[in-house]
Design a protein around this motif. Structure first.
Motif, PDB file in Angstrom:
ATOM      1  N   SER A   4       0.804  -1.225   0.000  1.00 47.54           N
ATOM      2  CA  SER A   4       0.000   0.000   0.000  1.00 47.54           C
ATOM      3  C   SER A   4       0.834   1.271   0.000  1.00 47.54           C
ATOM      4  CB  SER A   4      -0.945   0.011   1.198  1.00 47.54           C
ATOM      5  OG  SER A   4      -0.223   0.000   2.418  1.00 47.54           O
ATOM      6  N   GLU A  60      -7.442  -0.971   3.386  1.00 50.20           N
ATOM      7  CA  GLU A  60      -8.083  -0.999   2.068  1.00 50.20           C
ATOM      8  C   GLU A  60      -7.802   0.248   1.238  1.00 50.20           C
ATOM      9  OE1 GLU A  60     -10.661  -2.126  -1.066  1.00 50.20           O
ATOM     10  OE2 GLU A  60     -10.453  -3.353   0.736  1.00 50.20           O
ATOM     11  N   ARG A 102      -6.091   0.143  -2.371  1.00 53.63           N
ATOM     12  CA  ARG A 102      -6.949   0.308  -3.542  1.00 53.63           C
ATOM     13  C   ARG A 102      -6.416   1.400  -4.460  1.00 53.63           C
ATOM     14  NH1 ARG A 102      -9.266  -2.343  -6.825  1.00 53.63           N
ATOM     15  NH2 ARG A 102      -9.924  -3.636  -5.043  1.00 53.63           N
ATOM     16  N   ALA A 103      -5.875   2.476  -3.883  1.00 44.43           N
ATOM     17  CA  ALA A 103      -5.348   3.575  -4.696  1.00 44.43           C
ATOM     18  C   ALA A 103      -4.183   3.103  -5.571  1.00 44.43           C
ATOM     19  CB  ALA A 103      -4.901   4.727  -3.806  1.00 44.43           C
ATOM     20  N   THR A 155      -3.552  -0.028  -6.508  1.00 43.87           N
ATOM     21  CA  THR A 155      -4.072  -1.000  -7.474  1.00 43.87           C
ATOM     22  C   THR A 155      -4.787  -0.302  -8.618  1.00 43.87           C
ATOM     23  OG1 THR A 155      -4.390  -2.533  -5.626  1.00 43.87           O
ATOM     24  CG2 THR A 155      -5.444  -3.103  -7.712  1.00 43.87           C
ATOM     25  N   ASP A 156      -5.636   0.663  -8.296  1.00 39.08           N
ATOM     26  CA  ASP A 156      -6.367   1.399  -9.333  1.00 39.08           C
ATOM     27  C   ASP A 156      -5.405   2.143 -10.258  1.00 39.08           C
ATOM     28  OD1 ASP A 156      -8.734   0.495  -8.280  1.00 39.08           O
ATOM     29  OD2 ASP A 156      -9.262   2.378  -7.289  1.00 39.08           O
ATOM     30  N   GLU A 157      -4.333   2.678  -9.695  1.00 37.52           N
ATOM     31  CA  GLU A 157      -3.320   3.355 -10.510  1.00 37.52           C
ATOM     32  C   GLU A 157      -2.714   2.399 -11.534  1.00 37.52           C
ATOM     33  OE1 GLU A 157       1.318   4.176  -9.906  1.00 37.52           O
ATOM     34  OE2 GLU A 157       0.077   4.862  -8.237  1.00 37.52           O
ATOM     35  N   VAL A 205      -3.986  -0.468 -12.696  1.00 37.93           N
ATOM     36  CA  VAL A 205      -5.000  -0.873 -13.681  1.00 37.93           C
ATOM     37  C   VAL A 205      -5.240   0.254 -14.684  1.00 37.93           C
ATOM     38  CG1 VAL A 205      -7.429  -1.500 -13.972  1.00 37.93           C
ATOM     39  CG2 VAL A 205      -6.085  -2.532 -12.128  1.00 37.93           C
ATOM     40  N   ALA A 206      -5.304   1.495 -14.204  1.00 38.73           N
ATOM     41  CA  ALA A 206      -5.522   2.634 -15.094  1.00 38.73           C
ATOM     42  C   ALA A 206      -4.389   2.784 -16.101  1.00 38.73           C
ATOM     43  CB  ALA A 206      -5.678   3.916 -14.280  1.00 38.73           C
ATOM     44  N   ALA A 250      -4.501  -6.807  -9.151  1.00 37.65           N
ATOM     45  CA  ALA A 250      -5.642  -6.989  -8.258  1.00 37.65           C
ATOM     46  C   ALA A 250      -5.137  -6.830  -6.836  1.00 37.65           C
ATOM     47  CB  ALA A 250      -6.289  -8.357  -8.459  1.00 37.65           C
ATOM     48  N   SER A 251      -6.053  -6.759  -5.877  1.00 33.06           N
ATOM     49  CA  SER A 251      -5.617  -6.583  -4.493  1.00 33.06           C
ATOM     50  C   SER A 251      -6.581  -7.280  -3.548  1.00 33.06           C
ATOM     51  CB  SER A 251      -5.532  -5.097  -4.134  1.00 33.06           C
ATOM     52  OG  SER A 251      -6.810  -4.489  -4.196  1.00 33.06           O
TER      53      SER A 251
END
Length: 260
Positions: free
Chosen positions: A25, A50, A54-55, A57-59, A61-62, A68-69
Motif C-alpha cells: 500500500s 483498504e 486500492r489507490a 491497485t487502481d493506478e 490498472v488505469a 488486483a488486491s
C-alpha cells in the motif's frame, strides 16, 4: 552474425509471471509492485488497509497493467492462506512473491515493552514465515517459484536504538537461508534483500524517533544518498526473474555501498 538491427527484442523481465506483493500500500512495497508490473508481471497487492491499497491497485490498472488486491493481516495464518488462494484463483498460478510488510520500532532493548516486542515479532518474523509457508504450498506443487524476503542492513549488523527491529531482520535472513536449503531441490529459489535507508514513510518514522540517525547513515554511504523504493524493486525483479536462475540463499544489500 547478429547485429543490433536484427536482434529480436527482449521480453520484459517478468513477462508471464504472477507475483504476490505483501505490504503493497505504500513505500517499498507499492514501488516494487509498480516495477514488477512495468517488467511484465501480473501482480496481486496485499496490505492491511483498504484505502491506500486500492489507490495503488487502481493506478496500476488505469495504466494498463494486470493488477488486483486483497486485504489481510499476515500475522494471522488463515488470512495468509486466503491471500495466497485468492492470488491463484485470480491469476491461475503463483510464480513469485515479495514479502515486504514490516513494523519498525525505536528505543533501547530495555525500553521496549513486552506488547511492542510481541507485535513486531508477529509481523516481521511470524508474518514472513506464514507467507513463505503458504507460498511454498503452491510453488512446491508447481515445482518452481521464487521468493524474495525483505530484510534490512539492520539484519546484517547492529546499531543503537532499534534492537527489536534489527532482531526481526536478522531472523528474516535465517528464515530465508533455511528455506533456500529446504526448497532448492524442488526448484524453488529463496533470497533476501537488505535495503539501507530508503525514502519511505518508515524512514520518516525513524528520522523522528532517532534525530540525526538517518542523516549519519547517509553520510557514511559511499553513494551519499538514500535509496528509493523503485531501486529496491528493481533488485527484487532481477531475483524474481529467470535471469537469477542459479541464485538462491543470497542476502543482497541495496544500500548504496553502506555495508561495503
Amino acid at each position: 552474425m547478429t547485429t543490433a538491427a536484427n536482434t529480436p527484442p527482449q521480453q520484459p523481465l517478468l513477462a508471464g509471471k504472477v507475483v504476490l506483493v505483501i505490504g503493497a500500500s505504500a513505500g517499498i512495497g507499492a514501488d516494487a509492485a509498480r516495477v514488477f508490473a512495468e517488467h511484465g508481471a501480473a501482480v496481486m497487492l496485499v496490505a492491511r488497509t483498504e484505502g491506500p491499497l486500492r489507490a495503488v491497485t487502481d493506478e496500476l490498472v488505469a495504466n494498463g497493467f494486470d493488477a488486483a488486491s486483497t486485504t489481510g493481516d499476515i500475522s494471522v495464518g488463515a488470512d495468509v492462506a486466503r491471500i495466497v488462494d485468492a492470488t491463484v484463483e485470480r491469476f491461475g498460478r503463483l510464480d513469485g512473491a515479495f514479502n515486504n510488510a514490516a513494523l519498525t520500532q525505536a528505543g533501547r532493548l530495555d525500553e521496549v515493552t513486552e506488547d511492542d516486542f510481541d507485535r513486531i515479532l508477529a509481523v516481521n518474523v511470524k508474518g514472513v514465515w506464514l507467507c513463505m509457508r503458504e507460498e511454498l504450498r503452491i510453488m512446491r506443487a508447481a515445482g518452481a517459484g521464487s521468493i524474495v524476503n525483505v530484510s534490512s542492513i539492520g539484519g546484517l549488523r547492529g546499531s543503537s536504538g532499534m534492537g527489536a527491529y534489527q532482531a526481526t531482520k536478522h531472523a528474516v535472513i535465517g528464515l530465508t537461508r533455511t528455506a533456500a536449503h529446504d526448497n532448492g531441490p524442488l526448484g524453488i529459489r529463496v533470497n533476501a534483500l537488505a535495503p539501507g535507508p530508503t525514502e519511505t514513510p518508515m524512514l520518516d518514522q525513524t528520522r523522528a524517533a532517532i534525530p540525526g540517525g538517518v542523516e549519519a547513515r547517509i553520510a557514511a554511504t559511499p553513494l551519499r544518498k538514500a535509496g528509493t523504493g523503485a531501486e529496491v524493486g528493481e533488485a527484487a525483479a532481477w531475483l524474481l526473474s529467470d535471469l537469477a536462475s542459479h541464485t538462491s540463499g543470497v542476502v543482497l544489500p541495496v544500500d548504496g555501498g553502506f555495508s561495503a
